[in-house]
Design an enzyme around this catalytic site. Sequence first.
Site, PDB file in Angstrom:
ATOM      1  CD  GLU A  81      -3.167  -0.900   2.123  1.00  0.00           C
ATOM      2  OE1 GLU A  81      -3.039  -0.093   3.062  1.00  0.00           O
ATOM      3  OE2 GLU A  81      -4.164  -1.624   1.980  1.00  0.00           O
ATOM      4  CD  GLU A  90      -4.086  -5.655   3.225  1.00  0.00           C
ATOM      5  OE1 GLU A  90      -4.919  -4.930   3.795  1.00  0.00           O
ATOM      6  OE2 GLU A  90      -2.863  -5.452   3.264  1.00  0.00           O
TER       7      GLU A  90
HETATM    8  O1  AHR Z   1      -5.409  -5.613   7.191  1.00  0.00           O
HETATM    9  C1  AHR Z   1      -5.255  -4.446   7.951  1.00  0.00           C
HETATM   10  C2  AHR Z   1      -4.481  -3.363   7.211  1.00  0.00           C
HETATM   11  O2  AHR Z   1      -5.254  -2.898   6.144  1.00  0.00           O
HETATM   12  C3  AHR Z   1      -3.178  -3.748   6.566  1.00  0.00           C
HETATM   13  O3  AHR Z   1      -2.105  -3.693   7.436  1.00  0.00           O
HETATM   14  C4  AHR Z   1      -3.014  -2.710   5.502  1.00  0.00           C
HETATM   15  O4  AHR Z   1      -2.259  -3.165   4.405  1.00  0.00           O
HETATM   16  C5  AHR Z   1      -4.432  -2.330   5.136  1.00  0.00           C
HETATM   17  O5  AHR Z   1      -4.627  -0.976   5.098  1.00  0.00           O
END
Ligand code: AHR
Length: 507
Positions: free
Chosen positions: A173, A292
């Site tokens: 990210e 994610e």
């Molecule tokens: O999964 C929680 C967080 O969400 C992770 O650390 C990050 O990559 C995202 O913003």
Amino acid sequence: MLRARVVLNPAAVVAPVNRRTFGSFVEHMGRCVYTGIYEPGHPSADEDGFRTDVLALARELGVSMVRYPGGNFVSGYRWEDGVGPAEQRPRRRDLAWRSIETNQVGIDEFAKWAEKADVEIMYAVNLGTRGVQEALDVHEYINHPEGTELSERRRTNGAEKPYGIKLWCLGNELDGPWQTGHKTAEEYGLLAASTARALKSAEPDLELVACGSSSSTMPTFGAWESTVLEHAYDVVEYVSCHAYYEEHDGDLGSFLASAVDMDHFVNSIVATADAVGARLKSKKKINLSFDEWNVWYLSRFQSAPLPKEWEVAPRVIEDQYNVADAVVVGNLLISLLRHSDRVTAACQAQLVNVIAPIMTEPGGPAWRQTIFHPFARTAALAKGDVLETRIDSPTYETARYGSAPVIDAVATHDAATGDVTVFIVNRDQQNPVELTIDLSAFGADLSVADSWTLTDDDLRAANTRDEPERVTLRPTTDIPTGALTEAGTEVRLTLPRVSWTALRLSR
Ligand code: AHR
């Protein structure tokens, strides 16, 4: 009664079901690692300090691959802190989650856990505070066979054989201003490309994931991927996608249609990647790693600041999931499967305690959240090929995503066994839907093997430590509205309002 129709055809194949669709995520965050997968002294702990109750649930969940060690955490992480004699490992501040990292678990421990859980590791390198050299170093430690400083250090630390990790994330990210070492697309694209080139000089058949947008609401969504891929197209295999959904201000209709947004996200990034490929006159296709995704009540987290005190493994974003959340998770998996031709890796974030299907108490039990059930059943039943699913459904209006079909579905066909499984959601908040599944293209010899549904009169019902089995899957026909009939080459079933169902047909 609302009515819908799904038509299936074994010749209309999207792509094979990819086991990497059923990935998960273990970040050094909150209690995911410490008191999640790892808790020496717990009654169920094995000789390595891993909770065997959690290991059993991870296996039951059907997780195929786990992304590690972060997340935002990785952007400030020094991998070498987590190797060597445990008592000599430093305690460090983790700025991402404002907590203390003890480094009692590092790559050697995690690799042991992954072997016990029977999962592939997807490893993320730090491109926030670090760069090409450190990525090469951790790669040398993890994958180089022997005879170099870092591969020998791994061997001295007890792992004689290299771990052979194939799938690597080039940071996390880095489009997000919250990320330690946040970069512009131009800066990140150059760094991702040079890191990828270096890693591939060491091991040409690595599969590398460049960071895409951390959400489709980012102002740079699309433009970020385009710039990054202009630099890295030739040396990466994937671009990542991240998406979290929640019910905003009681708008359940929009929330139940979250997969409409996921479909749009995937289509947008496929189009963006293909446009870059066309500009570069490349025949190569970049796939999507949706590494994610989940339901996360992010707005609650944003309104409650991180702990003031520096603690080890504080309770962070331990969302409790209800029935509606589970239906949405089941639907997000339907969306991922539908895009199996381009989404060839995915990770639900996260595995234990932190926005997770598995919950634990330190020294106490482990249990399945509601979202565990659609994931586990999909991972178990989705086999063979994903089929194009023609759906004729009534629609409804949502505030966030416009018109959404009431019924969403995807099907898989395992040519080896003949099994066909249909995964279906009914998003209607009031009405059951009578769904007809047209199987005429399969011939007449398919019949219902079983059908499982997740729903409840109380859409807010959840599983807790005291009532861990409150919400679970039930045979569709045990639910008052869940009628199921078959006639020749059609199956008809009544899907309760707000429900997720997996129907398996066999010969
Ligand atoms: O999964 C929680 C967080 O969400 C992770 O650390 C990050 O990559 C995202 O913003």
